[in-house]
Design a protein around this motif. Structure first.
Motif, PDB file in Angstrom:
ATOM      1  N   LEU A 121       0.757  -1.415  -0.031  1.00 55.12           N
ATOM      2  CA  LEU A 121      -0.081   0.032  -0.075  1.00 55.12           C
ATOM      3  C   LEU A 121       0.893   1.222   0.125  1.00 55.12           C
ATOM      4  N   LYS A 122       2.012   1.226   0.871  1.00 52.62           N
ATOM      5  CA  LYS A 122       2.867   2.352   0.880  1.00 52.62           C
ATOM      6  C   LYS A 122       3.629   2.441  -0.275  1.00 52.62           C
ATOM      7  N   ALA A 123       3.810   1.562  -0.930  1.00 49.51           N
ATOM      8  CA  ALA A 123       4.701   1.464  -2.248  1.00 49.51           C
ATOM      9  C   ALA A 123       3.725   2.382  -3.521  1.00 49.51           C
ATOM     10  N   ARG A 124       2.296   2.148  -3.240  1.00 51.78           N
ATOM     11  CA  ARG A 124       1.548   2.627  -4.140  1.00 51.78           C
ATOM     12  C   ARG A 124       1.004   3.914  -3.897  1.00 51.78           C
ATOM     13  N   PHE A 125       1.005   4.159  -2.668  1.00 46.43           N
ATOM     14  CA  PHE A 125       0.886   5.880  -2.172  1.00 46.43           C
ATOM     15  C   PHE A 125       2.033   6.088  -1.223  1.00 46.43           C
ATOM     16  N   PRO A 126       3.052   6.291  -1.656  1.00 45.91           N
ATOM     17  CA  PRO A 126       4.368   6.704  -0.985  1.00 45.91           C
ATOM     18  C   PRO A 126       4.133   7.863  -0.026  1.00 45.91           C
ATOM     19  N   HIS A 127       3.467   8.769  -0.403  1.00 49.76           N
ATOM     20  CA  HIS A 127       3.336  10.009   0.401  1.00 49.76           C
ATOM     21  C   HIS A 127       2.224   9.836   1.746  1.00 49.76           C
ATOM     22  N   LEU A 128       1.488   8.563   1.775  1.00 51.73           N
ATOM     23  CA  LEU A 128       0.432   8.584   2.481  1.00 51.73           C
ATOM     24  C   LEU A 128       1.148   8.106   3.979  1.00 51.73           C
ATOM     25  N   LYS A 129       0.854   8.442   5.262  1.00 51.12           N
ATOM     26  CA  LYS A 129       1.097   7.896   6.441  1.00 51.12           C
ATOM     27  C   LYS A 129      -0.130   7.045   6.796  1.00 51.12           C
ATOM     28  N   ILE A 130       0.213   5.564   7.065  1.00 55.43           N
ATOM     29  CA  ILE A 130      -0.735   4.893   7.336  1.00 55.43           C
ATOM     30  C   ILE A 130      -0.891   4.433   8.919  1.00 55.43           C
ATOM     31  N   ILE A 131      -2.320   4.662   9.430  1.00 54.60           N
ATOM     32  CA  ILE A 131      -2.462   4.383  10.868  1.00 54.60           C
ATOM     33  C   ILE A 131      -3.291   3.222  10.914  1.00 54.60           C
ATOM     34  N   LEU A 132      -3.000   2.327  12.049  1.00 50.36           N
ATOM     35  CA  LEU A 132      -3.756   1.327  12.521  1.00 50.36           C
ATOM     36  C   LEU A 132      -4.118   1.632  13.920  1.00 50.36           C
ATOM     37  N   GLU A 133      -5.469   1.283  14.176  1.00 46.99           N
ATOM     38  CA  GLU A 133      -5.785   1.786  15.621  1.00 46.99           C
ATOM     39  C   GLU A 133      -6.795   0.328  16.401  1.00 46.99           C
ATOM     40  N   PRO A 134      -5.981  -0.749  16.293  1.00 47.45           N
ATOM     41  CA  PRO A 134      -6.770  -1.848  16.965  1.00 47.45           C
ATOM     42  C   PRO A 134      -6.888  -1.593  18.595  1.00 47.45           C
ATOM     43  N   GLY A 135      -8.035  -2.010  19.144  1.00 46.31           N
ATOM     44  CA  GLY A 135      -8.136  -2.128  20.603  1.00 46.31           C
ATOM     45  C   GLY A 135      -8.165  -3.657  21.191  1.00 46.31           C
ATOM     46  N   SER A 136      -8.779  -4.415  20.479  1.00 48.95           N
ATOM     47  CA  SER A 136      -9.049  -5.914  20.782  1.00 48.95           C
ATOM     48  C   SER A 136      -7.554  -6.455  20.856  1.00 48.95           C
ATOM     49  N   ALA A 137      -6.580  -6.088  20.018  1.00 46.69           N
ATOM     50  CA  ALA A 137      -5.220  -6.599  19.758  1.00 46.69           C
ATOM     51  C   ALA A 137      -4.531  -6.138  20.807  1.00 46.69           C
ATOM     52  N   VAL A 138      -4.571  -4.994  21.503  1.00 47.22           N
ATOM     53  CA  VAL A 138      -3.770  -4.565  22.532  1.00 47.22           C
ATOM     54  C   VAL A 138      -3.990  -5.637  23.914  1.00 47.22           C
ATOM     55  N   GLY A 139      -5.282  -5.859  24.007  1.00 41.75           N
ATOM     56  CA  GLY A 139      -5.567  -6.519  25.131  1.00 41.75           C
ATOM     57  C   GLY A 139      -5.954  -8.032  24.988  1.00 41.75           C
ATOM     58  N   TRP A 140      -5.834  -8.335  23.952  1.00 39.79           N
ATOM     59  CA  TRP A 140      -6.096  -9.912  23.612  1.00 39.79           C
ATOM     60  C   TRP A 140      -5.360 -11.001  24.453  1.00 39.79           C
TER      61      TRP A 140
END
Length: 377
Positions: free
Chosen positions: A225-244
């Motif tokens: 995804l970053k290779a296609r849109f190199p200017h984009l900052k990508i953000i993920l915001e999991p909640g369950s994965a932190v406390g899983w």
């Protein structure tokens, strides 16, 4: 190894070392993929752990003024904020705790956007890619009639002036292959607008810390995804994965009755008030030392909560030995989407909150009583 005899009942208890294990993996993905992973407070808000969390993650995301303030005060960072709508009386204070604000509609952006931008806040729009693999409608933001996000036909060929980011959240405890297919839908519908944006927030629902998740595939998907849109900052915001799978809910058998041929064990906790996702999602929680499904010939029980709600029960589980009044029942994986959803319905006390430290000691963080019940009324 955790010693449950040291822990009161009922109590949510998190294991430090299990949280650190999750955070270590999330940080690895963050660094390898060149993205930001932030903690979604709607799924995991146990702020007594935030000193550890902020060592690994880039910040947190909030969906209300209270969550944003909690992020600012306890995570020591300004929040990425999204809500379906913002209250005029709260917006000025909300801005003081926010670095990014995502708007759910053009109406909301037109109402608040200028003020947010004037305060140096990066503004975004939530989009609806009209693609989701979430099977439970209650958790699917793409069903017809959903109020969450802007569909492509509502936007022109250019982003509204001042919009710097797009935000999509259509996953729920999904894997990286679901994300990959979802990204295809996002790029197909919004690719031209991504060319104009500075950041893309892919929301939560990425269950990166589940045992069968493939982090390397996720890293590959994000790098592509970053290779296609190199200017984009990508953000993920999991909640369950932190406390899983970082902790438990302890409980005690208060009574056992014969309910028309079914052994019903009444606990000092409530499924409706303390484990609501078991009824909403629904899913069957695991109990330590129990067979997850009934086994013929073994003692089998249906567990009920302390409230007067007829449906406050879940089961059935089998055990190798018959249960007795006073026995301990420990529910596994009870940290994410539990404390954040509890109620004091029927005046039932909230479970205590504690941490099993890495040096094998128990710390009681908080307990609740009458005032916690009364304050909500």
């Amino acid at each position: 190894m955790i010693d449950f005899s040291q822990i009161p009942s009922p109590c949510y208890v998190l294991e430090d070392q299990l949280l650190r294990k999750n955070l270590t993996l999330l940080k690895y993905v963050q660094e390898q993929a060149g993205i930001e992973i932030i903690c979604a407070l709607k799924g995991f808000s146990m702020y007594s752990t935030f000193p550890m969390v902020r060592q690994y993650l880039a910040g947190a995301t909030a969906s209300s003024l209270n969550e944003a303030r909690l992020c600012f005060e306890e995570m020591k960072a300004k929040a990425h904020v999204y809500a379906p709508a913002y209250l005029e009386r709260e917006f000025d204070e909300l801005m003081s705790y926010s670095s990014h604000i995502t708007f759910n509609s053009l109406n909301q952006y037109n109402t608040f956007g200028d003020r947010a931008r004037a305060n140096g806040i990066s503004c975004g729009l939530r989009i609806n890619p009209q693609y989701s693999e979430v099977e439970t409608d209650m958790y699917n933001p793409c069903i017809a009639g959903s109020r969450l996000g802007i569909t492509r036909n509502q936007l022109g060929d250019t982003l509204p002036e001042g919009i710097e980011g797009l935000h999509s959240h259509t996953l729920c405890e999904n894997d990286s292959y679901t994300l990959e297919r979802t990204l295809n839908a996002i790029v197909e519908r919004f690719g031209d607008l991504l060319e104009q944006a500075k950041w893309l927030n892919l929301g939560g629902g990425h269950l990166i810390t589940r045992a069968d998740y493939e982090p390397e595939h996720l890293i590959s998907v994000l790098k592509n995804l970053k290779a296609r849109f190199p200017h984009l900052k990508i953000i993920l915001e999991p909640g369950s994965a932190v406390g899983w799978r970082t902790g438990y809910l302890t409980s005690t058998v208060m009574d056992i009755i014969d309910s028309q041929g079914i052994n019903a064990a009444i606990l000092d906790v409530s499924f409706a008030a303390h484990m609501p996702d078991t009824l909403e999602m629904p899913y069957k929680p695991r109990i330590l030392g129990a067979h997850h499904e009934p086994v013929e010939g073994k003692p089998t029980y249906r567990f009920g909560g302390m409230t007067c709600l007829a449906g406050d029960f879940y089961g059935d589980y089998s055990f190798d030995q018959e249960l007795k009044i006073g026995d301990s029942i420990v529910f596994d994986d009870m940290i994410h989407y539990t404390m954040v959803k509890t109620t004091t319905f029927n005046g039932v006390n909230l479970p205590s909150i504690g941490i099993w430290r890495e040096n094998d000691t128990f710390e009681l963080v908080k307990s609740f009583g009458y005032e916690s019940f009364k304050d909500r009324l």
